[in-house]
Each structure stands twice: as C-alpha cells, then as structure tokens.
Design a protein around this motif. Structure first.
Motif, PDB file in Angstrom:
ATOM      1  N   ILE A   1      41.752 -10.968  -2.094  1.00 17.14           N
ATOM      2  CA  ILE A   1      40.397 -10.402  -2.138  1.00 17.14           C
ATOM      3  C   ILE A   1      39.378 -11.385  -1.567  1.00 17.14           C
ATOM      4  O   ILE A   1      38.444 -11.000  -0.855  1.00 17.14           O
ATOM      5  CB  ILE A   1      40.018 -10.031  -3.584  1.00 17.14           C
ATOM      6  N   ALA A   2      39.569 -12.676  -1.861  1.00 15.95           N
ATOM      7  CA  ALA A   2      38.571 -13.680  -1.495  1.00 15.95           C
ATOM      8  C   ALA A   2      38.500 -13.925   0.008  1.00 15.95           C
ATOM      9  O   ALA A   2      37.403 -14.081   0.566  1.00 15.95           O
ATOM     10  CB  ALA A   2      38.870 -14.992  -2.221  1.00 15.95           C
ATOM     11  N   VAL A   3      39.639 -13.975   0.677  1.00 12.57           N
ATOM     12  CA  VAL A   3      39.650 -14.338   2.099  1.00 12.57           C
ATOM     13  C   VAL A   3      38.803 -13.391   2.949  1.00 12.57           C
ATOM     14  O   VAL A   3      37.906 -13.842   3.680  1.00 12.57           O
ATOM     15  CB  VAL A   3      41.100 -14.422   2.618  1.00 12.57           C
ATOM     16  N   PRO A   4      39.010 -12.068   2.893  1.00 15.55           N
ATOM     17  CA  PRO A   4      38.155 -11.201   3.713  1.00 15.55           C
ATOM     18  C   PRO A   4      36.703 -11.164   3.243  1.00 15.55           C
ATOM     19  O   PRO A   4      35.784 -11.059   4.072  1.00 15.55           O
ATOM     20  CB  PRO A   4      38.818  -9.826   3.577  1.00 15.55           C
ATOM     21  N   ALA A   5      36.484 -11.262   1.917  1.00 12.59           N
ATOM     22  CA  ALA A   5      35.115 -11.192   1.403  1.00 12.59           C
ATOM     23  C   ALA A   5      34.292 -12.393   1.868  1.00 12.59           C
ATOM     24  O   ALA A   5      33.193 -12.242   2.419  1.00 12.59           O
ATOM     25  CB  ALA A   5      35.132 -11.122  -0.125  1.00 12.59           C
ATOM     26  N   PHE A   6      34.818 -13.592   1.653  1.00  6.61           N
ATOM     27  CA  PHE A   6      34.091 -14.786   2.070  1.00  6.61           C
ATOM     28  C   PHE A   6      34.066 -14.917   3.593  1.00  6.61           C
ATOM     29  O   PHE A   6      33.106 -15.439   4.169  1.00  6.61           O
ATOM     30  CB  PHE A   6      34.708 -16.034   1.438  1.00  6.61           C
ATOM     31  N   GLY A   7      35.125 -14.445   4.246  1.00  6.61           N
ATOM     32  CA  GLY A   7      35.144 -14.472   5.704  1.00  6.61           C
ATOM     33  C   GLY A   7      34.055 -13.600   6.296  1.00  6.61           C
ATOM     34  O   GLY A   7      33.393 -13.979   7.277  1.00  6.61           O
ATOM     35  N   LEU A   8      33.839 -12.439   5.695  1.00  8.20           N
ATOM     36  CA  LEU A   8      32.794 -11.535   6.168  1.00  8.20           C
ATOM     37  C   LEU A   8      31.409 -12.144   5.974  1.00  8.20           C
ATOM     38  O   LEU A   8      30.545 -12.064   6.864  1.00  8.20           O
ATOM     39  CB  LEU A   8      32.903 -10.204   5.418  1.00  8.20           C
ATOM     40  N   LEU A   9      31.198 -12.784   4.829  1.00  6.37           N
ATOM     41  CA  LEU A   9      29.909 -13.436   4.584  1.00  6.37           C
ATOM     42  C   LEU A   9      29.690 -14.603   5.540  1.00  6.37           C
ATOM     43  O   LEU A   9      28.566 -14.840   6.007  1.00  6.37           O
ATOM     44  CB  LEU A   9      29.845 -13.923   3.131  1.00  6.37           C
TER      45      LEU A   9
END
Length: 201
Positions: A141-149
């Motif tokens: 969950i964290a990788v795409p979320a933080f990557g998008l930000l």
C-alpha cells in the motif's frame, strides 16, 4: 453460572473472553484467579483450569496506538485455548476495561510458580507468518501511495490528482506499519511484562 464471591487469596475480573477463530463467539465473564488456576464459565461450561496445564501464553496488540486494544491467549495442554480481551463484546474500547485487563494479566503472572514460569512459553505479538503478511501488505500500500505524492511534489503529477488517492493510502499504510511495529513477534520474560502491548483505556 459464574464464580461466586472471591476468597481473601482470590481475585475477580470482569472481562470479555472467547476462543480462537475469526468468527468465534465472545462472552462477558467473571474470571476468578486463585493460586491453583483460572475459574470461569463459557457457553454453559465452567470449572477451574489449573496453571499446571498451561503450556503457552501470548500477549498481543489488536489495534495500534493511540487506541490500544489487546488480548492474552492462554493455551492449555488439554482443551480449547482461552482468549481474554481488553475490549468489549463488539470490539469497542470501554473506559476502565484496559486497566482491568492489565490487572488480570499482571495478577496471572504473579500467581505462576517458578516451575510453571520455567515450563510455559511466553510469546508477544503476532505469529511470524501473520506479522509478515501485515508488513508486506503495508509495503504494498505504501509504495504507490508515497510514490504518487512524491511525483506530485516534483511536478510530474497534478497535486489535485495525487492528494485524494495518495493521502488515504499513506495513512492506511502508516496504520499497518504501526501495528506491525507494536505487534512484532518474539518472547518475553514473565518477570518483566511487555509494556508496549498494554491497552491505555
């Protein structure tokens, strides 16, 4: 029918108890701790379960800080394990219930004999497999979320398009990582109970 009035060397605790399983039924019960064992009633069955039959104890955080909810699982040589929750029947955190839970767990360990403490396996947190699943889920969950930000910060993605999926995803991942941290598997010394797993209510 539950235990009667406590004798001078006994203690009564009103808590929620159950058995293993995601959909296992919970019941409110009065648990009596004596110097011999635990007396309680569940689903029409009652009786004393001696400490001499206890083979393993697990203290586990069920929801992360700041709304800490915990449980203790008592595995016996014979019969079903007993799970004691700090939360209510519906999983809510009731004021004062956490203090009762902590008092029960502390009193239980205090009453164990040196021979019992040497024999029983004392575990903390989730099982290694469950902990690994939670950690992997948090990373996924964290990788795409933080990557998008991050892409939004460097101007590769419009901020408006990144905020709505990015922030909720990051918060969800942070919650899972927090739970994984506090519920990491391991052993504990019965002489020094793991403070990080105590409920705060």
């Amino acid at each position: 029918m539950g235990p009667g009035p406590a004798a001078p060397d006994e203690a009564l605790y009103d808590l929620c108890i159950g058995q293993p399983g995601r959909f296992a039924k919970r019941s409110n019960a009065t648990l009596r701790l004596t110097d011999e064992g635990i007396d309680y009633a569940l689903e029409g069955r009652s009786g004393l379960r001696p400490y001499s039959g206890l083979k393993a104890v697990r203290i586990q955080l069920f929801s992360p800080a700041p709304h800490l909810s915990a449980l203790i699982q008592l595995d016996f040589i014979k019969g079903w394990p007993l799970i004691v929750h700090s939360s209510t029947l519906d999983g809510q955190i009731a004021k004062g219930r956490g203090r009762t839970f902590v008092a029960f767990v502390t009193d239980l360990h205090r009453r164990l004999s040196p021979q019992d403490r040497a024999r029983i396996v004392f575990r903390r947190g989730f099982s290694p497999v469950r902990h690994l699943v939670i950690t992997i889920g948090a990373v996924v969950i964290a990788v795409p979320a933080f990557g998008l930000l991050l892409l939004a910060l460097v101007g590769q993605v419009p901020i408006g398009q990144a905020i709505w999926p990015g922030i909720p995803g990051a918060l969800l991942a942070a919650g899972f990582l927090n739970l994984a941290f506090w519920s990491r598997p391991g052993r504990y010394d019965p002489e020094r109970l793991p403070d990080g797993l105590w409920p705060r209510s």
